[in-house]
Structures are given as C-alpha cells and as structure tokens.
Design an enzyme around this catalytic site. Structure first.
Site, PDB file in Angstrom:
ATOM      1  N   HIS A 158     -45.989  20.118 -84.150  1.00 13.09           N
ATOM      2  CA  HIS A 158     -44.953  21.107 -84.461  1.00 13.09           C
ATOM      3  C   HIS A 158     -43.740  20.953 -83.531  1.00 13.09           C
ATOM      4  CE1 HIS A 158     -43.354  24.903 -85.966  1.00 13.09           C
ATOM      5  NE2 HIS A 158     -43.187  25.294 -84.706  1.00 13.09           N
ATOM      6  N   TRP A 172     -37.619  33.391 -79.762  1.00 12.93           N
ATOM      7  CA  TRP A 172     -38.870  32.746 -79.351  1.00 12.93           C
ATOM      8  C   TRP A 172     -38.705  32.262 -77.916  1.00 12.93           C
ATOM      9  CZ3 TRP A 172     -43.284  33.086 -81.830  1.00 12.93           C
ATOM     10  CH2 TRP A 172     -44.340  32.265 -81.446  1.00 12.93           C
ATOM     11  N   VAL A 204     -37.991  25.220 -76.823  1.00 12.11           N
ATOM     12  CA  VAL A 204     -39.170  24.731 -77.522  1.00 12.11           C
ATOM     13  C   VAL A 204     -40.065  24.095 -76.462  1.00 12.11           C
ATOM     14  CG1 VAL A 204     -40.048  23.320 -79.418  1.00 12.11           C
ATOM     15  CG2 VAL A 204     -37.715  24.228 -79.527  1.00 12.11           C
TER      16      VAL A 204
END
Length: 172
Positions: free
Chosen positions: A107, A31, A100
């Site tokens: 989230h 990711w 992130v």
C-alpha cells in the site's frame, strides 16, 4: 539519508522574493495528523516570517495523502477573498502536506507513487499555479517526527520557502 546533517527549517530571508502580496494555500492530510499538523505549523510560521499576511494563507483538510491531489486541484481552481477588498483572486502557490509511513503491505508504494504522479500532473495543468510537494514518505514514525519539527528541522518550512520561490517564478 538525504536529510542527514541538514536543517530543513533553515533559510535566508534576505535572499527570498518579496512575499508580502502572495497568497498561499495548504492542503493538509488528516492521516498521521501528529506529523501533518507539525508540517502545517512549520509552513505557516515560515510564510508569516517571510511577510505573508495570516489572511493570505488558506487551508483545506483531506482524509489522507492520496486525497491531496483532488484537494490541491480544487484549491488551484478556487478564488479567495482579498482582505479589505470585495474582489477575489487565485492563489500564487499551493502546498500539499502529507505523511505516508511504510507498513507491512505494498500500500505504501502505491500511495507514494500515486501522490507523486498526481502532484506532478497538477504542476503541468492549465492553472499554472505551482503545487509544492510536502509529503513525507518515511520508513518509520520516528523518521517522520525527525522531519516534522524534530532533529532534522521541519519539511513544512522548506516547502513554504519553495512555495514563495515558485510563486515569484510564476509572475516573472
């Protein structure tokens, strides 16, 4: 900001422990892969610059940052072939590489807290193989770029130095 005026890629090779016989694992989140691949490259370049053989660097890929915990645990539990020998041995340290970036929901907070806690737990487990936290938790993509080879250097390089130091501490 903690990285303002600091180059994350700076290190003094002469002050580091001998890394030539170390074996380091890297678990990389897919990711935000434009960020995590740059972090990975920074870590590998630094490890090699500090004396690690390329064959002594092992990589696992995982879908996202939350999965880094499982990937790192699997790497802690695994043994890897020693180049030129029939034997296998455990790694000296593992680096968890992720990114992130804050979005519009909570989230971000849940993932960041879970990954941080999970990596901490891995450092307390019985394998005694240190796991280095190389997870960027930024508000914007631009901040992540700045810390993955941009104006602030590369957090992957900083994590590689931490891995070498912790691996040396482990065997002392």
């Amino acid at each position: 900001m903690a990285t303002a005026g600091k180059d994350l890629s700076h290190y003094d090779k002469d002050s580091l422990p001998d890394a030539s016989k170390m074996r380091i694992g890297l678990v990389v989140s897919e990711w935000n892969d434009d960020i995590t691949e740059n972090l990975y490259k920074g870590a590998v370049e630094t490890l090699i610059d500090c004396g690690l053989n390329k064959e002594a660097i092992h990589r696992y890929d995982v879908p996202g940052s939350f999965e880094l915990i499982y990937g790192c645990r699997k790497m802690q539990e695994s043994t890897f072939s020693v180049p030129g020998k029939r034997q296998k041995r455990a790694l000296d340290a593992v680096i968890a590489i992720g990114s992130v970036i804050r979005g519009e929901t909570a989230h971000f907070d849940f993932v960041c807290q879970g990954v941080t806690s999970g990596i901490k737990d891995l450092n307390l487990n019985k394998t005694r193989i240190p796991v280095i936290f190389c997870v960027l938790t930024d508000d914007t993509h631009a901040q992540s770029v700045a810390r993955s080879g941009g104006i602030h250097g590369n957090k992957g390089s900083e994590a590689a130095i931490a891995a070498i130091k912790m691996a040396a501490l482990k065997v002392s």
